[in-house]
Design a protein around this motif. Structure first.
Motif, PDB file in Angstrom:
ATOM      1  N   MET A   1      -1.739  -3.569   7.956  1.00  0.00           N
ATOM      2  CA  MET A   1      -2.070  -3.695   6.307  1.00  0.00           C
ATOM      3  C   MET A   1      -1.500  -2.404   5.625  1.00  0.00           C
ATOM      4  O   MET A   1      -1.016  -2.622   4.601  1.00  0.00           O
ATOM      5  CB  MET A   1      -3.559  -3.608   6.155  1.00  0.00           C
ATOM      6  CG  MET A   1      -4.222  -5.027   6.405  1.00  0.00           C
ATOM      7  SD  MET A   1      -3.239  -6.525   5.831  1.00  0.00           S
ATOM      8  CE  MET A   1      -3.631  -6.428   4.127  1.00  0.00           C
ATOM      9  N   THR A   2      -1.163  -1.442   6.519  1.00  0.00           N
ATOM     10  CA  THR A   2      -0.466  -0.269   5.770  1.00  0.00           C
ATOM     11  C   THR A   2       0.941  -0.568   5.668  1.00  0.00           C
ATOM     12  O   THR A   2       1.721  -0.367   4.572  1.00  0.00           O
ATOM     13  CB  THR A   2      -0.651   1.109   6.743  1.00  0.00           C
ATOM     14  OG1 THR A   2      -1.766   1.389   6.771  1.00  0.00           O
ATOM     15  CG2 THR A   2       0.356   2.115   6.153  1.00  0.00           C
TER      16      THR A   2
ATOM     17  N   VAL B   1       2.094  -3.739   5.242  1.00  0.00           N
ATOM     18  CA  VAL B   1       2.206  -4.765   4.325  1.00  0.00           C
ATOM     19  C   VAL B   1       2.249  -4.438   2.761  1.00  0.00           C
ATOM     20  O   VAL B   1       2.891  -4.626   2.030  1.00  0.00           O
ATOM     21  CB  VAL B   1       0.859  -5.748   4.342  1.00  0.00           C
ATOM     22  CG1 VAL B   1       1.006  -7.023   3.180  1.00  0.00           C
ATOM     23  CG2 VAL B   1       1.125  -6.521   5.669  1.00  0.00           C
ATOM     24  N   ARG B   2       1.140  -3.248   2.513  1.00  0.00           N
ATOM     25  CA  ARG B   2       1.134  -2.780   1.368  1.00  0.00           C
ATOM     26  C   ARG B   2       2.386  -1.835   1.002  1.00  0.00           C
ATOM     27  O   ARG B   2       2.652  -1.442  -0.114  1.00  0.00           O
ATOM     28  CB  ARG B   2      -0.156  -1.599   1.462  1.00  0.00           C
ATOM     29  CG  ARG B   2      -1.549  -2.411   1.209  1.00  0.00           C
ATOM     30  CD  ARG B   2      -2.510  -1.626   0.938  1.00  0.00           C
ATOM     31  NE  ARG B   2      -3.029  -0.685   1.995  1.00  0.00           N
ATOM     32  CZ  ARG B   2      -3.764  -0.723   2.953  1.00  0.00           C
ATOM     33  NH1 ARG B   2      -4.345  -1.800   3.206  1.00  0.00           N
ATOM     34  NH2 ARG B   2      -3.663   0.429   3.812  1.00  0.00           N
ATOM     35  N   ALA B   3       2.986  -1.263   1.782  1.00  0.00           N
ATOM     36  CA  ALA B   3       4.306  -0.406   1.756  1.00  0.00           C
ATOM     37  C   ALA B   3       5.325  -1.685   1.419  1.00  0.00           C
ATOM     38  O   ALA B   3       6.454  -1.001   0.966  1.00  0.00           O
ATOM     39  CB  ALA B   3       4.859   0.271   3.015  1.00  0.00           C
TER      40      ALA B   3
ATOM     41  N   ARG C   1       6.727  -0.907  -2.203  1.00  0.00           N
ATOM     42  CA  ARG C   1       7.214   0.383  -2.594  1.00  0.00           C
ATOM     43  C   ARG C   1       8.778   0.516  -1.752  1.00  0.00           C
ATOM     44  O   ARG C   1       9.676   1.045  -2.206  1.00  0.00           O
ATOM     45  CB  ARG C   1       6.637   1.368  -1.836  1.00  0.00           C
ATOM     46  CG  ARG C   1       5.131   1.618  -2.568  1.00  0.00           C
ATOM     47  CD  ARG C   1       4.473   2.869  -2.155  1.00  0.00           C
ATOM     48  NE  ARG C   1       4.279   2.954  -0.894  1.00  0.00           N
ATOM     49  CZ  ARG C   1       3.347   2.608   0.024  1.00  0.00           C
ATOM     50  NH1 ARG C   1       2.404   1.954  -0.463  1.00  0.00           N
ATOM     51  NH2 ARG C   1       3.293   2.966   1.584  1.00  0.00           N
TER      52      ARG C   1
ATOM     53  N   SER D   1       8.915  -1.926   7.221  1.00  0.00           N
ATOM     54  CA  SER D   1       8.143  -1.176   6.244  1.00  0.00           C
ATOM     55  C   SER D   1       7.468  -0.197   7.239  1.00  0.00           C
ATOM     56  O   SER D   1       7.013   0.757   6.662  1.00  0.00           O
ATOM     57  CB  SER D   1       7.105  -2.226   5.667  1.00  0.00           C
ATOM     58  OG  SER D   1       6.538  -2.868   6.858  1.00  0.00           O
TER      59      SER D   1
END
Length: 115
Positions: free
Chosen positions: A27-28, A30-32, A35, A97
């Motif tokens: 999930m880190t 995916v969230r990156a 950005r 990512s």
């Protein structure tokens, strides 16, 4: 047959990378992605070039396009090419990512070391 093995190997490699101890969790990563894409577009992340970004964009267009190289009505074969593109796209995005998150961590740590 060879393409199936290559897709399975890519999926396994991505799984191993995501679950490696000390590696950024799924999930880190995916969230990156947003950005990372923004940093690539601004030229602030040299780890992924605009050419690879464009190739990933073409992969997305291929997945959502009603036009396929192998038509979907050919049952398994038609769906397999879409799935192969999907696996490549996810493996590329998650792998890159993860490297981007590691770079972010190194930059932050470098700034903390300067203080």
């Amino acid at each position: 047959m060879m393409a199936k093995a290559a897709r399975a190997a890519a999926a396994w490699k991505t799984y191993r990378e995501v679950t490696r101890p000390g590696s950024p969790p799924l999930m880190t990563r995916v969230r990156a992605i947003p950005r990372m894409l923004g940093a690539v577009m601004r030229g602030q992340y040299a780890g992924m070039g605009k050419g690879k970004l464009a190739l990933m964009g073409l992969g997305v267009v291929y997945l959502i396009s009603p036009i396929d190289v192998i038509p979907d009505f050919l049952m398994l074969i038609g769906v397999a090419d879409d799935f192969g593109v999907f696996l490549w796209l996810m493996a590329s995005l998650l792998g890159e990512s993860g490297r981007y998150v590691q770079r972010e961590r190194e930059v932050i740590q470098g700034r903390l070391d300067e203080v």
